[in-house]
Scaffold this motif. Structure first.
Motif, mmCIF file in Angstrom:
data_model
loop_
_atom_site.group_PDB
_atom_site.id
_atom_site.type_symbol
_atom_site.label_atom_id
_atom_site.label_comp_id
_atom_site.label_asym_id
_atom_site.label_seq_id
_atom_site.Cartn_x
_atom_site.Cartn_y
_atom_site.Cartn_z
ATOM 1 N N LEU A 133 0.888 -1.166 0.000
ATOM 2 C CA LEU A 133 0.000 0.000 0.000
ATOM 3 C C LEU A 133 0.920 1.208 0.000
ATOM 4 O O LEU A 133 1.849 1.269 0.801
ATOM 5 C CB LEU A 133 -0.827 0.011 1.288
ATOM 6 C CG LEU A 133 -1.589 -1.279 1.596
ATOM 7 C CD1 LEU A 133 -1.994 -1.320 3.061
ATOM 8 C CD2 LEU A 133 -2.824 -1.352 0.711
ATOM 9 N N THR A 134 0.691 2.126 -0.884
ATOM 10 C CA THR A 134 1.595 3.283 -0.940
ATOM 11 C C THR A 134 0.857 4.609 -1.077
ATOM 12 O O THR A 134 -0.187 4.685 -1.723
ATOM 13 C CB THR A 134 2.614 3.145 -2.102
ATOM 14 O OG1 THR A 134 3.536 4.238 -2.025
ATOM 15 C CG2 THR A 134 1.963 3.149 -3.475
ATOM 16 N N MET A 135 1.422 5.614 -0.450
ATOM 17 C CA MET A 135 0.977 6.987 -0.663
ATOM 18 C C MET A 135 1.216 7.281 -2.148
ATOM 19 O O MET A 135 2.202 6.797 -2.721
ATOM 20 C CB MET A 135 1.877 7.887 0.191
ATOM 21 C CG MET A 135 1.370 9.261 0.478
ATOM 22 S SD MET A 135 2.643 10.265 1.332
ATOM 23 C CE MET A 135 2.454 9.801 3.016
ATOM 24 N N GLY A 136 0.345 8.061 -2.756
ATOM 25 C CA GLY A 136 0.536 8.377 -4.174
ATOM 26 C C GLY A 136 1.450 9.577 -4.370
ATOM 27 O O GLY A 136 1.850 10.246 -3.409
ATOM 28 N N LEU A 137 1.767 9.836 -5.604
ATOM 29 C CA LEU A 137 2.700 10.930 -5.908
ATOM 30 C C LEU A 137 2.092 12.302 -5.639
ATOM 31 O O LEU A 137 2.800 13.246 -5.304
ATOM 32 C CB LEU A 137 3.172 10.817 -7.363
ATOM 33 C CG LEU A 137 4.022 9.571 -7.622
ATOM 34 C CD1 LEU A 137 4.259 9.390 -9.111
ATOM 35 C CD2 LEU A 137 5.342 9.632 -6.869
ATOM 36 N N HIS A 138 0.778 12.402 -5.747
ATOM 37 C CA HIS A 138 0.147 13.696 -5.491
ATOM 38 C C HIS A 138 0.390 14.122 -4.048
ATOM 39 O O HIS A 138 0.826 15.248 -3.776
ATOM 40 C CB HIS A 138 -1.353 13.634 -5.793
ATOM 41 C CG HIS A 138 -2.061 14.928 -5.526
ATOM 42 N ND1 HIS A 138 -2.845 15.124 -4.411
ATOM 43 C CD2 HIS A 138 -2.070 16.097 -6.207
ATOM 44 C CE1 HIS A 138 -3.310 16.361 -4.426
ATOM 45 N NE2 HIS A 138 -2.859 16.966 -5.507
ATOM 46 N N ALA A 139 0.124 13.215 -3.117
ATOM 47 C CA ALA A 139 0.310 13.545 -1.689
ATOM 48 C C ALA A 139 1.778 13.887 -1.410
ATOM 49 O O ALA A 139 2.075 14.834 -0.672
ATOM 50 C CB ALA A 139 -0.142 12.377 -0.824
ATOM 51 N N MET A 164 3.943 15.113 -3.515
ATOM 52 C CA MET A 164 4.263 16.406 -4.142
ATOM 53 C C MET A 164 3.610 17.582 -3.416
ATOM 54 O O MET A 164 4.026 18.722 -3.592
ATOM 55 C CB MET A 164 3.807 16.400 -5.604
ATOM 56 C CG MET A 164 4.627 15.476 -6.492
ATOM 57 S SD MET A 164 6.340 16.026 -6.683
ATOM 58 C CE MET A 164 6.139 17.331 -7.898
ATOM 59 N N MET A 165 2.560 17.317 -2.621
ATOM 60 C CA MET A 165 1.876 18.394 -1.903
ATOM 61 C C MET A 165 2.620 18.800 -0.624
ATOM 62 O O MET A 165 2.276 19.800 -0.002
ATOM 63 C CB MET A 165 0.443 17.976 -1.548
ATOM 64 C CG MET A 165 -0.488 17.875 -2.745
ATOM 65 S SD MET A 165 -0.639 19.412 -3.663
ATOM 66 C CE MET A 165 -1.723 20.309 -2.563
ATOM 67 N N HIS A 208 8.862 19.764 -8.097
ATOM 68 C CA HIS A 208 8.509 20.244 -6.756
ATOM 69 C C HIS A 208 9.317 21.505 -6.456
ATOM 70 O O HIS A 208 10.507 21.575 -6.767
ATOM 71 C CB HIS A 208 8.802 19.156 -5.711
ATOM 72 C CG HIS A 208 8.240 19.478 -4.356
ATOM 73 N ND1 HIS A 208 8.809 20.405 -3.518
ATOM 74 C CD2 HIS A 208 7.137 19.020 -3.717
ATOM 75 C CE1 HIS A 208 8.078 20.493 -2.407
ATOM 76 N NE2 HIS A 208 7.067 19.664 -2.502
ATOM 77 N N PRO A 209 8.667 22.522 -5.850
ATOM 78 C CA PRO A 209 9.392 23.789 -5.656
ATOM 79 C C PRO A 209 10.474 23.765 -4.587
ATOM 80 O O PRO A 209 11.315 24.666 -4.549
ATOM 81 C CB PRO A 209 8.286 24.777 -5.267
ATOM 82 C CG PRO A 209 7.155 23.943 -4.783
ATOM 83 C CD PRO A 209 7.242 22.632 -5.507
#
Ligand code: GLP
Length: 243
Positions: A181-187, A189-190, A227-228
């Motif tokens: 189970l993995t956190m996605g890239l959106h989370a 990158m946020m 990512h900034p």
């Protein structure tokens, strides 16, 4: 290197761990009740040990809420190979962190668990910092190379080279779970700031590819170029191919 990426190339693993722990501790001092993203793997072990040392010297991590990137599935929390076990033993208990979250490796419906985990994460507010390692194949969390960037948290099959790389932690390589189970890239990158750790010459090629090569889902970590605010703390060997 890109302007949004700050690179520290430290002399060795111990120096890398001290530097990363210092940056993390400083961030927590400034944001003592924020949410933070934690990673497992062998790379951050030294950083976690150093955080425990800093805690002994008075640094306070008890107000933070943490979200781990990933967990195997199926796996029980008391299994020494679980990321729950790793984190509880090395990080949460020694640092007095009570508000910790990991995806549930025993969830009967793993896809529903991913959705619930993502909601929990979104409700916790912005993560002040996301700690990351990098897989040999460029994965972050368990977001494996693919034809598309995996936006949301997901129940994923592990890539063959991830299973093979992680088999070193298992007595019987056949026991490495095939899914996670993995956190996605959106989370990821946020998060306000990313702290990416890399150690050893085995990571030099993939780190250079991720940070200076084309942005492609075949190297999931390459998305960090967008990512900034990324801080990379590496040892000299891992940073050797970065200009
Ligand atoms: C694991 C984890 C990642 C980790 C990576 C690298 O499979 N899911 O979060 O960053 O692989 O591990 P290591 O630091 O042991 O090289």
């Amino acid at each position: 290197m890109l302007r949004n990426i700050t690179l520290y190339a430290e002399a060795d693993y111990a120096a890398m761990s001290r530097k990363a722990a210092g940056i993390f501790a400083e961030t927590v001092k400034e944001n003592p009740t924020a949410a933070y993203g934690f990673a497992t793997g062998s790379t951050p072990e030294g950083m976690y040990e150093e955080l425990v040392r800093l805690y002994g010297l008075g640094a306070d991590f008890t107000g933070i809420t943490t979200f781990n990137l990933d967990e195997y599935h199926p796996i029980k929390p008391d299994d020494p190979q679980s990321y729950y076990y790793y984190m509880k033993k090395r990080v949460f208990d020694p640092l007095g962190i009570r508000k910790f979250n990991l995806p549930d490796g025993t969830a009967p419906d793993p896809s529903a668990e991913c959705i619930a985990y993502e909601h929990k994460l979104a409700n916790a507010g912005e993560m002040a910092m996301q700690i990351l390692g990098i897989g040999n194949n460029g994965h972050i969390g368990f977001n494996e190379p693919s034809d598309t960037f995996a936006c949301q948290a997901g129940y994923v099959p592990l890539a063959a080279d991830t299973i093979s790389a992680n088999s070193r932690f298992f007595e019987d390589p056949g026991m490495v779970p095939r899914n996670a189970l993995t956190m996605g890239l959106h989370a990821i990158m946020m998060a306000k700031r990313i702290l990416l750790l890399a150690s050893g010459e085995g990571k030099a090629q993939i780190l250079a590819q991720a940070l200076t090569g084309p942005i492609t889902p075949q190297v999931p970590a390459s998305i960090l170029q967008l990512h900034p605010c990324v801080t990379v703390v590496a040892d000299k060997s891992a940073a050797s191919l970065l200009k």
